[in-house]
Scaffold this motif. Structure first.
Motif, mmCIF file in Angstrom:
data_model
loop_
_atom_site.group_PDB
_atom_site.id
_atom_site.type_symbol
_atom_site.label_atom_id
_atom_site.label_comp_id
_atom_site.label_asym_id
_atom_site.label_seq_id
_atom_site.Cartn_x
_atom_site.Cartn_y
_atom_site.Cartn_z
ATOM 1 N N LEU A 77 0.826 -1.199 0.000
ATOM 2 C CA LEU A 77 0.000 0.000 0.000
ATOM 3 C C LEU A 77 0.867 1.257 0.000
ATOM 4 N N GLN A 78 1.979 1.208 0.697
ATOM 5 C CA GLN A 78 2.886 2.366 0.691
ATOM 6 C C GLN A 78 3.499 2.581 -0.691
ATOM 7 N N TRP A 79 3.905 1.491 -1.344
ATOM 8 C CA TRP A 79 4.485 1.632 -2.686
ATOM 9 C C TRP A 79 3.446 2.168 -3.674
ATOM 10 N N ALA A 80 2.222 1.705 -3.560
ATOM 11 C CA ALA A 80 1.156 2.210 -4.442
ATOM 12 C C ALA A 80 0.941 3.703 -4.213
ATOM 13 N N SER A 81 0.973 4.105 -2.954
ATOM 14 C CA SER A 81 0.828 5.541 -2.657
ATOM 15 C C SER A 81 1.990 6.331 -3.231
ATOM 16 N N TRP A 82 3.188 5.739 -3.152
ATOM 17 C CA TRP A 82 4.356 6.427 -3.719
ATOM 18 C C TRP A 82 4.210 6.622 -5.222
ATOM 19 N N LEU A 83 3.766 5.592 -5.943
ATOM 20 C CA LEU A 83 3.582 5.683 -7.388
ATOM 21 C C LEU A 83 2.551 6.760 -7.749
ATOM 22 N N ILE A 135 6.742 20.587 -0.084
ATOM 23 C CA ILE A 135 6.337 19.459 -0.936
ATOM 24 C C ILE A 135 7.501 18.504 -1.159
ATOM 25 N N VAL A 136 8.662 19.046 -1.514
ATOM 26 C CA VAL A 136 9.825 18.204 -1.812
ATOM 27 C C VAL A 136 10.302 17.466 -0.564
ATOM 28 N N VAL A 137 10.359 18.162 0.553
ATOM 29 C CA VAL A 137 10.815 17.511 1.789
ATOM 30 C C VAL A 137 9.866 16.385 2.173
ATOM 31 N N THR A 138 8.565 16.620 2.059
ATOM 32 C CA THR A 138 7.590 15.581 2.398
ATOM 33 C C THR A 138 7.754 14.364 1.495
ATOM 34 N N PHE A 139 7.941 14.593 0.197
ATOM 35 C CA PHE A 139 8.082 13.467 -0.733
ATOM 36 C C PHE A 139 9.377 12.702 -0.478
ATOM 37 N N ILE A 140 10.480 13.413 -0.265
ATOM 38 C CA ILE A 140 11.762 12.733 -0.035
ATOM 39 C C ILE A 140 11.726 11.920 1.262
ATOM 40 N N ALA A 141 11.184 12.538 2.322
ATOM 41 C CA ALA A 141 11.135 11.836 3.599
ATOM 42 C C ALA A 141 10.223 10.613 3.524
ATOM 43 N N SER A 142 9.086 10.752 2.875
ATOM 44 C CA SER A 142 8.169 9.622 2.749
ATOM 45 C C SER A 142 8.752 8.547 1.847
ATOM 46 N N THR A 143 9.461 8.945 0.805
ATOM 47 C CA THR A 143 10.115 7.965 -0.062
ATOM 48 C C THR A 143 11.181 7.183 0.711
ATOM 49 N N GLU A 155 7.063 6.118 9.113
ATOM 50 C CA GLU A 155 5.808 6.755 8.757
ATOM 51 C C GLU A 155 5.925 7.459 7.397
ATOM 52 N N VAL A 156 4.887 7.331 6.569
ATOM 53 C CA VAL A 156 4.835 8.023 5.282
ATOM 54 C C VAL A 156 3.663 9.008 5.303
ATOM 55 N N TYR A 157 3.805 10.058 4.508
ATOM 56 C CA TYR A 157 2.792 11.112 4.487
ATOM 57 C C TYR A 157 2.385 11.444 3.048
ATOM 58 N N PHE A 158 2.274 10.398 2.205
ATOM 59 C CA PHE A 158 1.828 10.649 0.842
ATOM 60 C C PHE A 158 0.385 11.180 0.823
ATOM 61 N N ASP A 159 -0.412 10.740 1.783
ATOM 62 C CA ASP A 159 -1.784 11.259 1.858
ATOM 63 C C ASP A 159 -1.781 12.758 2.155
ATOM 64 N N SER A 167 9.918 15.862 13.497
ATOM 65 C CA SER A 167 10.630 17.112 13.221
ATOM 66 C C SER A 167 10.370 17.622 11.809
ATOM 67 N N VAL A 168 10.488 16.728 10.827
ATOM 68 C CA VAL A 168 10.305 17.142 9.431
ATOM 69 C C VAL A 168 8.897 17.621 9.182
ATOM 70 N N TRP A 169 7.902 16.905 9.730
ATOM 71 C CA TRP A 169 6.511 17.248 9.436
ATOM 72 C C TRP A 169 6.101 18.563 10.091
ATOM 73 N N VAL A 170 6.620 18.849 11.247
ATOM 74 C CA VAL A 170 6.338 20.145 11.881
ATOM 75 C C VAL A 170 6.924 21.280 11.041
ATOM 76 N N ALA A 171 8.166 21.084 10.562
ATOM 77 C CA ALA A 171 8.785 22.124 9.728
ATOM 78 C C ALA A 171 7.985 22.348 8.447
ATOM 79 N N VAL A 172 7.506 21.254 7.839
ATOM 80 C CA VAL A 172 6.704 21.379 6.613
ATOM 81 C C VAL A 172 5.415 22.144 6.896
#
Length: 791
Positions: free
Chosen positions: A172-178, A214-222, A235-239, A416-421
């Protein structure tokens, strides 16, 4: 209207990707469409005034960047870019720079310029709206799919559970990434491109913090997807990523639609001239030629359904004409042989022949276009101040996000990353930058449809504070057209017809209602005698010298008599109460002209409406005191002053300002120019003198005094809307920033808040486009409707 480089100077660099495009920018006929030459104090030197539409500009920081890029071009004197209307007004020296070089400077800054009112600008606006809708669709579709895959993982650990294995969880995470990849590469393209453009130019815009989030969220989730338990955790935050991109695009699309509606309404009013026109040749045949090649004196045929290409007079046929551009009224008016028609109005009924009297920039249509362009590019000082602090504010946003990220490293490194985003996104000052210009442009657009043109947007705020309304009499409270009732010779040397001929000779040099009435009463201009050195003296009248060296004067009795002058006949007793003019030669009065005037139908209702709101009304007139008093009493005005010259009017206005009151002046004549400039806010009748319109903040093309009340009421509503917008923007940031900093606002909610704040500001400003019936509500009980009021 055009400018070309001197032959001994090498041509500047071209502006775009091809030499053909540079040639198009510098072509004299094309340049005339969006550029006007403005004479300077030195008659031999002119500066060019151009209005351009900017593609790719979304925020106040963008406008500041474009202004700075333009001001670095040698030869550019002034540059003012309005992010709300996406228009740039540029003043430049045609002897030092070409239009193609100006467009090149905009391109080098990362944007694209189009001539205002051009086909390219309209096509680009439509293309941008279609592309924005596609980006929004892709983001929405992918967001729904990602949420479908994300919901089952809520509450499930990466190691799996009895309901879901770890392999399904990873799948499910890989599908969200795609599904997040098209959102990143296509839907979020405007944010990433804007940020890259700004960073490449070593500046910061509002796209930078959004793109960074946007970029930080995608890189961290990837990283969490392909290396669980690594640097970025599990944890991923593609949603969240797809959701806040969708929300941001939704807000930007609504703002784009509102900008498009404003620009479309503006362009629909200004793109009314036909491309070609049928002109009669000396041989009596018809030829088709561009409107730009028309000349004064040409005879043209205008078919039913076509717009009149220039100002002129109908020579054959009676037609119904739509003059909504000038009056704000959609009801057609009838025009017959000898009557005037204006460029931009529509022939609704039958073909007709028109003799051209004014073309190009001399037409009233061109003056209207200039006023509307000026309003679309105008930025009040407060808006300019907000735009200037946009870049420093964004640096503070980046610093705040970095500090929050550092603090959360010690509290909970996984968050930390998600608060900054969230901090990056929630603090974007889009709503603050849109709060004032969106309201002012909405109000100006509504007034334009009513036939009231706003020259300076900041005048709306000044009008809202006005507590004293000062009115001129002739042509303002009364109709701008007078009729000659009686011509009385006061000397045996002249007959009535000869006296009228001398008066008409002088009067043809003036636009004053009295002068126009005398010219119309005399008839054919071919019978006018010759006078030299004819000049108009503001507030007094006209004078000229005949072939025998005698000085003829027309105007007030004091002007005609001069020092030591006298009346040549004793028939001056029992003067009428209506307007009158005197004719004299070398200080001897030789004729008197009595004219009739009619109070404007809505004058009494307008004055009553203003007084019902607690405003003070004053009549200032150069006419005789008894005539001014009679009119003021009939209309129920607070105070009146008759026999007032320009200096007297200035004294009255300054006295009111000395009491700490804001003064609004309504006038129409040459003699009103100084007092219009002195007043805190000024309104000129559209049929009045050009000087009065040039000095005024508002031009009443409709000629309705009720629109003065409408404009004042709308100005007060506009100020209220601006305060609401600013309060909301401030409250949103004051609430959102702490919530994001303490980790209570996830990135998707920050994106929703940012988009919602911009949409709310725009939607609130759009309330100004709806009529409120302010005049009808303000009229106290017992006052007759405007249509039934007599003089």
């Amino acid at each position: 209207m055009s400018s070309t480089a001197p032959p001994d100077r090498p041509p500047p660099a071209v502006c775009a990707s091809s030499d053909d495009e540079a040639v198009a920018w510098d072509d004299p006929q094309e340049l005339a469409r969006f550029t006007q030459l403005v004479p300077s104090e030195d008659a031999r030197v002119s500066t060019a005034h151009s209005v351009l539409v900017i593609e790719g500009m979304h925020c106040a920081a963008c406008s500041v960047n474009i202004e700075q890029a333009l001001m670095r071009v040698p030869g550019v004197l002034e540059a003012d870019v309005n992010p709300a209307s996406r228009r740039a007004r540029i003043l430049w020296d045609p002897d030092r720079v070409r239009a193609s070089r100006i467009a090149q400077a905009v391109a080098e800054a990362g944007y694209r310029a189009y001539p205002a009112l051009s086909v390219q600008a309209e096509a680009d606006r439509r293309r941008e709206q279609r592309l924005a809708l596609w980006r929004l669709f892709v983001a929405g579709f992918c967001m729904m799919q990602v949420m479908m895959y994300a919901v089952p993982t809520y509450g499930v650990s990466p190691s799996g559970s009895e309901d879901m294995s770890s392999d399904i969880w990873r799948l499910l995470q890989w599908a969200s990434w795609l599904l997040s990849i098209p959102v990143l590469l296509f839907s979020a393209g405007p944010f990433l491109q804007g940020a890259w453009r700004d960073l490449r130019a070593r500046r910061i815009g509002m796209d930078v913090p959004v793109a960074l989030g946007i970029v930080v969220t995608f890189i961290a989730s990837t990283g969490a997807t392909f290396d669980p338990g690594g640097l970025f955790g599990e944890e991923v935050y593609f949603d969240s990523l797809t959701m806040f991109v969708f929300f941001l695009l939704g807000g930007r699309y609504l703002v784009l639609r509102s900008h498009g509606a404003t620009a479309g309404a503006l362009e629909s009013l200004m793109q009314r001239l036909p491309e070609t026109v049928e002109r009669e040749t000396p041989q009596g045949t018809l030829e088709t030629l561009p409107v730009s090649r028309l000349q004064v004196g040409d005879r043209v045929r205008v078919r039913a359904g076509q717009a009149f290409p220039a100002d002129g007079r109908i020579e054959a046929g009676t037609v119904w004409v739509d003059e909504a551009l000038l009056t704000g009224e959609s009801t057609p008016v009838e025009r017959g042989p000898g009557q005037c028609v204006v460029a931009g109005s529509f022939n609704l009924s039958a073909p007709t022949w028109v003799r051209v009297e004014r073309v190009g920039q001399d037409t009233r249509y061109a003056q209207i276009v200039e006023l509307m362009q000026r309003a679309a590019t105008d930025r009040p000082p407060f808006v300019q101040a907000v735009d200037r602090i946009a870049a420093p504010f964004l640096w503070a946003v980046l610093a705040a996000a970095a500090l929050c990220a550092l603090a959360w490293v010690f509290i909970d490194p996984s968050r930390s990353v998600w608060v900054a985003v969230a901090v990056l996104i929630v603090t974007c000052p889009c709503a603050l930058s849109l709060a004032t210009p969106s309201a002012l442009l909405s109000a100006a657009g509504y007034l334009a449809r009513r036939g009231v043109l706003v020259q300076r947007l900041q005048a709306l705020e000044a009008l809202a504070r006005a507590r004293v309304f000062v009115f001129d009499k002739t042509g303002t409270l009364t109709e701008d057209r007078l009729a000659l009732q009686r011509c009385e010779p006061l000397s045996t040397e002249l007959s009535a017809e000869q006296a009228l001929g001398r008066a008409a000779t002088l009067a043809q040099a003036s636009l004053h209602p009295v002068s126009r009435a005398l010219v119309e009463a005399f008839g054919s201009s071919e019978r006018l005698t010759e006078l030299s050195d004819v000049k108009e003296l503001a507030g007094s009248g006209l004078e000229g010298v005949d072939a025998q060296g005698r000085c003829w004067r027309l105007g007030t009795l004091g002007h005609v008599l001069g020092p030591g002058g006298q009346v040549a006949h004793e028939a001056t007793d029992g003067l009428p109460s209506g307007p009158q003019a005197w004719l004299g030669v070398n200080g001897h009065v030789v004729a008197r002209f009595e004219l009739t005037e009619q109070v404007r139908p809505d004058a009494r209702a307008a004055i009553a409406a203003l007084r019902a709101e607690g405003l003070e009304t004053i009549l200032l007139s150069g006419d005789r005191p008894e005539a001014a008093e009679a009119l003021a009493r009939a209309l129920g005005m607070d105070r009146w002053y008759g026999g007032a010259g320009p200096e007297d009017k200035l004294t009255v206005v300054r006295a009111a300002q000395g009491r700490g009151l804001q003064v609004a002046m309504v006038g129409d004549g040459v003699n009103d120019g100084p007092v219009l400039a002195q007043a805190d806010v000024s309104l000129a009748m559209g049929q009045g003198a050009a000087l009065a319109r040039a000095q005024a903040d508002f031009t009443l093309m409709s000629g309705r005094l009720g629109d003065v009340v409408e404009a004042w009421s709308l100005a007060r509503r506009t100020v209220g809307i601006i305060r609401q917008n600013l309060a909301w923007a401030a409250a949103y940031n004051a609430t959102g920033i702490p919530l994001a900093a303490i980790g209570w606002m996830p990135p998707w909610l920050a994106g929703l808040g940012m988009a919602a704040s911009s949409v709310l500001v725009i939607a609130n400003a759009w309330r100004l486009t709806r009529p409120q019936g302010a005049v009808g509500r303000a009229v106290p009980p017992g006052v007759a409707p405007a249509a039934s009021l007599g003089p």
